[in-house]
Write a protein that holds these residues in place. Sequence first.
Motif, PDB file in Angstrom:
ATOM      1  N   ASP A  41       1.347  55.472 -13.280  1.00  0.00           N
ATOM      2  CA  ASP A  41       1.098  56.668 -13.811  1.00  0.00           C
ATOM      3  C   ASP A  41       2.283  57.925 -13.792  1.00  0.00           C
ATOM      4  O   ASP A  41       3.582  57.470 -13.493  1.00  0.00           O
ATOM      5  CB  ASP A  41       0.069  57.312 -12.841  1.00  0.00           C
ATOM      6  N   ARG A  42       2.089  58.956 -14.562  1.00  0.00           N
ATOM      7  CA  ARG A  42       3.191  59.729 -14.834  1.00  0.00           C
ATOM      8  C   ARG A  42       2.963  61.020 -14.148  1.00  0.00           C
ATOM      9  O   ARG A  42       1.959  61.868 -14.147  1.00  0.00           O
ATOM     10  CB  ARG A  42       3.511  59.799 -16.077  1.00  0.00           C
ATOM     11  N   PHE A  43       3.920  61.656 -13.670  1.00  0.00           N
ATOM     12  CA  PHE A  43       4.217  63.251 -13.449  1.00  0.00           C
ATOM     13  C   PHE A  43       5.082  63.974 -14.438  1.00  0.00           C
ATOM     14  O   PHE A  43       6.303  63.262 -14.603  1.00  0.00           O
ATOM     15  CB  PHE A  43       4.587  63.403 -11.974  1.00  0.00           C
ATOM     16  N   GLN A  44       4.573  64.786 -15.053  1.00  0.00           N
ATOM     17  CA  GLN A  44       5.649  65.391 -16.072  1.00  0.00           C
ATOM     18  C   GLN A  44       5.225  66.842 -15.988  1.00  0.00           C
ATOM     19  O   GLN A  44       4.382  67.511 -15.420  1.00  0.00           O
ATOM     20  CB  GLN A  44       5.016  64.990 -17.647  1.00  0.00           C
ATOM     21  N   ALA A 103       9.711  58.702  -9.441  1.00  0.00           N
ATOM     22  CA  ALA A 103      11.150  58.635 -10.100  1.00  0.00           C
ATOM     23  C   ALA A 103      11.530  60.067 -10.813  1.00  0.00           C
ATOM     24  O   ALA A 103      10.707  60.591 -11.320  1.00  0.00           O
ATOM     25  CB  ALA A 103      11.537  57.517 -11.279  1.00  0.00           C
ATOM     26  N   ALA A 104      12.703  60.159 -10.712  1.00  0.00           N
ATOM     27  CA  ALA A 104      13.342  61.671 -11.003  1.00  0.00           C
ATOM     28  C   ALA A 104      14.617  61.178 -11.963  1.00  0.00           C
ATOM     29  O   ALA A 104      14.780  60.010 -12.216  1.00  0.00           O
ATOM     30  CB  ALA A 104      13.780  62.566 -10.109  1.00  0.00           C
ATOM     31  N   LYS A 105      15.071  62.155 -12.518  1.00  0.00           N
ATOM     32  CA  LYS A 105      16.449  62.087 -13.258  1.00  0.00           C
ATOM     33  C   LYS A 105      17.371  61.065 -12.347  1.00  0.00           C
ATOM     34  O   LYS A 105      18.200  60.286 -13.075  1.00  0.00           O
ATOM     35  CB  LYS A 105      17.037  63.307 -13.942  1.00  0.00           C
ATOM     36  N   GLY A 106      17.446  61.245 -10.948  1.00  0.00           N
ATOM     37  CA  GLY A 106      18.230  60.512 -10.291  1.00  0.00           C
ATOM     38  C   GLY A 106      17.534  60.547  -9.002  1.00  0.00           C
ATOM     39  O   GLY A 106      17.078  61.441  -8.415  1.00  0.00           O
ATOM     40  N   GLY A 107      17.359  59.209  -8.549  1.00  0.00           N
ATOM     41  CA  GLY A 107      16.674  59.143  -7.291  1.00  0.00           C
ATOM     42  C   GLY A 107      14.998  59.195  -7.537  1.00  0.00           C
ATOM     43  O   GLY A 107      14.568  59.226  -8.490  1.00  0.00           O
ATOM     44  N   ALA A 108      14.539  59.538  -6.474  1.00  0.00           N
ATOM     45  CA  ALA A 108      13.129  59.725  -6.377  1.00  0.00           C
ATOM     46  C   ALA A 108      12.543  60.647  -5.519  1.00  0.00           C
ATOM     47  O   ALA A 108      13.271  60.782  -4.229  1.00  0.00           O
ATOM     48  CB  ALA A 108      12.431  58.257  -6.292  1.00  0.00           C
ATOM     49  N   LEU A 109      11.217  61.063  -5.536  1.00  0.00           N
ATOM     50  CA  LEU A 109      10.769  62.200  -4.825  1.00  0.00           C
ATOM     51  C   LEU A 109       9.622  61.363  -4.263  1.00  0.00           C
ATOM     52  O   LEU A 109       8.705  61.092  -4.823  1.00  0.00           O
ATOM     53  CB  LEU A 109      10.388  63.248  -5.715  1.00  0.00           C
ATOM     54  N   ARG A 110       9.225  61.743  -2.743  1.00  0.00           N
ATOM     55  CA  ARG A 110       8.058  61.092  -2.107  1.00  0.00           C
ATOM     56  C   ARG A 110       7.540  62.521  -1.941  1.00  0.00           C
ATOM     57  O   ARG A 110       7.658  63.246  -1.126  1.00  0.00           O
ATOM     58  CB  ARG A 110       8.489  60.442  -0.870  1.00  0.00           C
ATOM     59  N   VAL A 117       5.349  57.039 -11.373  1.00  0.00           N
ATOM     60  CA  VAL A 117       4.952  56.755 -10.188  1.00  0.00           C
ATOM     61  C   VAL A 117       5.493  55.461  -9.752  1.00  0.00           C
ATOM     62  O   VAL A 117       5.282  54.328 -10.452  1.00  0.00           O
ATOM     63  CB  VAL A 117       3.476  56.838 -10.031  1.00  0.00           C
ATOM     64  N   LEU A 118       6.140  54.992  -8.749  1.00  0.00           N
ATOM     65  CA  LEU A 118       6.758  53.839  -8.365  1.00  0.00           C
ATOM     66  C   LEU A 118       5.941  53.278  -7.297  1.00  0.00           C
ATOM     67  O   LEU A 118       5.971  51.879  -7.195  1.00  0.00           O
ATOM     68  CB  LEU A 118       8.374  54.045  -7.753  1.00  0.00           C
ATOM     69  N   ALA A 119       5.029  54.061  -6.410  1.00  0.00           N
ATOM     70  CA  ALA A 119       4.439  53.567  -5.398  1.00  0.00           C
ATOM     71  C   ALA A 119       3.182  54.638  -4.909  1.00  0.00           C
ATOM     72  O   ALA A 119       3.818  55.894  -5.249  1.00  0.00           O
ATOM     73  CB  ALA A 119       5.405  53.195  -4.115  1.00  0.00           C
ATOM     74  N   ALA A 120       2.424  54.410  -4.600  1.00  0.00           N
ATOM     75  CA  ALA A 120       1.303  55.246  -3.927  1.00  0.00           C
ATOM     76  C   ALA A 120       0.437  54.847  -2.928  1.00  0.00           C
ATOM     77  O   ALA A 120      -0.143  53.624  -2.956  1.00  0.00           O
ATOM     78  CB  ALA A 120       0.396  55.787  -5.088  1.00  0.00           C
ATOM     79  N   GLY A 121       0.522  55.487  -1.787  1.00  0.00           N
ATOM     80  CA  GLY A 121      -0.220  55.212  -0.650  1.00  0.00           C
ATOM     81  C   GLY A 121      -0.351  56.290   0.304  1.00  0.00           C
ATOM     82  O   GLY A 121       0.048  57.266   0.073  1.00  0.00           O
ATOM     83  N   ALA A 122      -0.962  55.955   1.341  1.00  0.00           N
ATOM     84  CA  ALA A 122      -1.408  57.083   2.401  1.00  0.00           C
ATOM     85  C   ALA A 122      -0.058  57.926   3.078  1.00  0.00           C
ATOM     86  O   ALA A 122       0.020  58.800   3.504  1.00  0.00           O
ATOM     87  CB  ALA A 122      -2.021  56.294   3.634  1.00  0.00           C
ATOM     88  N   ARG A 165      15.669  54.556  -4.362  1.00  0.00           N
ATOM     89  CA  ARG A 165      14.454  54.379  -5.224  1.00  0.00           C
ATOM     90  C   ARG A 165      14.946  54.985  -6.624  1.00  0.00           C
ATOM     91  O   ARG A 165      15.527  55.964  -6.649  1.00  0.00           O
ATOM     92  CB  ARG A 165      13.014  54.641  -4.759  1.00  0.00           C
ATOM     93  N   ALA A 166      14.526  54.253  -7.770  1.00  0.00           N
ATOM     94  CA  ALA A 166      14.846  54.721  -9.068  1.00  0.00           C
ATOM     95  C   ALA A 166      13.889  54.087 -10.091  1.00  0.00           C
ATOM     96  O   ALA A 166      13.343  53.008  -9.648  1.00  0.00           O
ATOM     97  CB  ALA A 166      16.508  54.505  -9.342  1.00  0.00           C
TER      98      ALA A 166
END
Length: 246
Positions: free
Chosen positions: A230-233, A196-203, A185-190, A178-179
Amino acid sequence: MVVAFGQMLRRAVRETAPLGGVNLHFSLLPRWRGAAPVQRAILAGDAETGVAVQRLLAKLDAGPVLACSRVAIGPRDTTPALLLRLTEIGAPLLADVVRQLLADAPPAESAQDESLLTYASKIDRAEGDLDFAAEDADALDRRVRAFADAPGCRASLVREGAAPMDVLVREASPEPGRAGAPGRVLAAGADGVVVAAKGGALRITRLQRVGGKDVDVRSFLNGFPIRPGDRFQRPVQRDSSASTAS
């Protein structure tokens, strides 16, 4: 005999013990001398760590090593989990060294190689802040595993139509394949919020609104919906004079 002792004992105190003083330190000395060796080992991505029983000298964690034991650092190890494992192997090791000293059969001592020294400094509160634009997913994952328990991993959640909210990320893992724009926010669910991060993504799988309860992501989303876009900063900088140690 002291354990993970982060202060200097005065000479008069050290000399009170006719057999000398020993300390159980939670790293493989001389790597990670200092206040926070477990957190620093996880943050650095070390493959292994361990415990060392060392002589107390007039220099922090610098005495010769009488015994050590190694453990691997797993890819999902957190500071509390690793501390528990190190305690479980360290307690009997320390007891064995003390028995040898009391029997007048001390183990061989090995001087520390100063050229291999690394220092585990005290943890500044701001080190827990998550900056998705500055670090890749693996680095953010290590930061959460090292600091989620203390001082806490904080981010500012910006949702459409809502005021920014400071949250603590309690549990997360890298999300392969994911990138996107860092912090989005790329996806949000249960099963998690994928950011997304500088490289890749964090769940992110556990969250806590600052002042609220530590909950799984499903419970958090029930009260505070998060949607793609939405965003995380990184949170607004604050007084970072407070610090913590292991």
